[in-house]
Design a protein around this motif. Sequence first.
Motif, PDB file in Angstrom:
ATOM      1  N   VAL A 234      53.275 -35.514  24.784  1.00 56.88           N
ATOM      2  CA  VAL A 234      51.866 -35.412  25.164  1.00 56.88           C
ATOM      3  C   VAL A 234      51.075 -35.412  23.863  1.00 56.88           C
TER       4      VAL A 234
ATOM      5  N   CYS B 103      51.310 -34.433  18.662  1.00 61.70           N
ATOM      6  CA  CYS B 103      51.902 -34.093  19.949  1.00 61.70           C
ATOM      7  C   CYS B 103      51.965 -32.587  20.157  1.00 61.70           C
TER       8      CYS B 103
ATOM      9  N   ARG C 259      50.190 -39.026  28.000  1.00 63.05           N
ATOM     10  CA  ARG C 259      51.527 -38.549  28.375  1.00 63.05           C
ATOM     11  C   ARG C 259      52.318 -39.689  29.016  1.00 63.05           C
TER      12      ARG C 259
END
Length: 525
Positions: A410, A418, A525
């Motif tokens: 993500v 991330c 994502r």
Amino acid sequence: MSDLIAERYRLVGTLGEGGMGRVWQARDELLGRDVALKELILPRGLSAAEVAELRERAIREARSAARINHPHVVRIFDVVHAQDGPWIVMELVTSRSLYDMVREDGPMRPERVARIGLDVLSALRAAHRAGVLHRDVKPANVLLGIDGRVVLTDFGLATASGDSAMTSTGIVLGSPSYLAPERALDEGITPAADLWSLGATMYAAVEGRPPYDKSTPLATLAALATQPPRPPERAGVLGPALDGLLRKNPAERIGPDEAERLLREAAEGKPAPAAASAPTSTVTPPAPTAKIRKGRARYWAAAAAVLVIGAGIAARPMLTTARAEEVPDRSPIAGQQQSASPSARLEATASPAAAVNHTVPGAHPSGGNTPVTHGGRPSSAAAGGNTGNIAQPQLATTTSPPPAAVGSPVSNFATGDCLQLDAGSGRIVLWTCNGSDVQKFDFPADKTMRVRGLCVELLGTDDGARLGTSGCTGAAAQQWNYNTSYDLVNLMVTKCTDVPDTSSADGTPAQVWECAGTSNQKWHR
């Protein structure tokens, strides 16, 4: 509003701001037709000479666009010289911008982006034939009409070929995420610069974020001059066109004919061969040991030149036509206390994942606090976050392996970093994306967000509250929604997961904040 405008035009409502102006929907009472009116709005703190120059630039927009008769270029009807500045009368295109469409509906399919790219390329070729460079091609300036028409608008930075990328007063013009490298270095520009911006625009449409999108304009310009673009993940058949258009050296960038060929093949879904004849793609980062050709070495060793441009940014306001693309600085309240939560203490959960000494990327082999770097960035913490060099908890009561990692990374729109589980503290932090198991998050049907078998939960209710992990209990603090606007929302407080101060430092703690629609609250994502 000027009396000259009020005598003939009735304002209906605002359509948005951009290009040093506000755009209104209006009714031409004399001719009985709906039009768009662009009102010039000048930044504060400019000298009289700068004001005169920017007003002339607005007139230049009208002249530039009026020289181009093309179905994919917005038409200019008139310019009204009023006391408060010039108003440009344009055709009204009932549409959404490409930027708004991607922000609200998500990344587009490569084939559709290729078709949009063909129309914009056609508009640029017409402009270049007329001797006009657009110089601010970006998603916000590409309108997608409800009738299917694609229109390139906002020629506010347009000028004759060969003009400098900066004004005589040293103000940088344009949106940094979509500038060609030669413009970031204030070199002479050609139609190839517009082709780069077209490539960056299509990249943003298919990936959901531009190839360069750092936390500040200066950081973006520095990355533009010294780093390769972020490799695309969704481009598919559009990849060869992006590869050819996003070459740093304009001499190696593909031209309009080759771009058209590759885009037509992509629009038809054909897996096209690689774009013609550059020895090294700039979309895929070169190997660290690869030698850089002399023709492009200056684009990889130009940080000093970027810093010179950056001095102009620090001294004067950045003039950009971006609307929601600029990320405002919003710092958490200093010294804000976070609500205590048992989930912050992995010892209390006895979770198998918490009982294993995970290796955090960047941690020193000895487990000490020796500073390390990731991608040239120091592993420092922001706002009291963890650096990753944290001694792991001594939990010797179990030897059970952690559950298999599931899910996907993500990553944040603004920083490109991330979300990551810091195994030492159980907190969720930001880290350079590396594909490790502690960066793989799963979103099952129960609305939890899981990493290594643990549920992510909110550790407070105020703005700036951090994210931790614990065993899954179904509590409201563990409920999350990833929506079509790329927000990651905690359902207990209806606040968005946020990167504080858009910090790109490894170890920056993830937090929540009131949803503002800014790119440091948007996630892939």
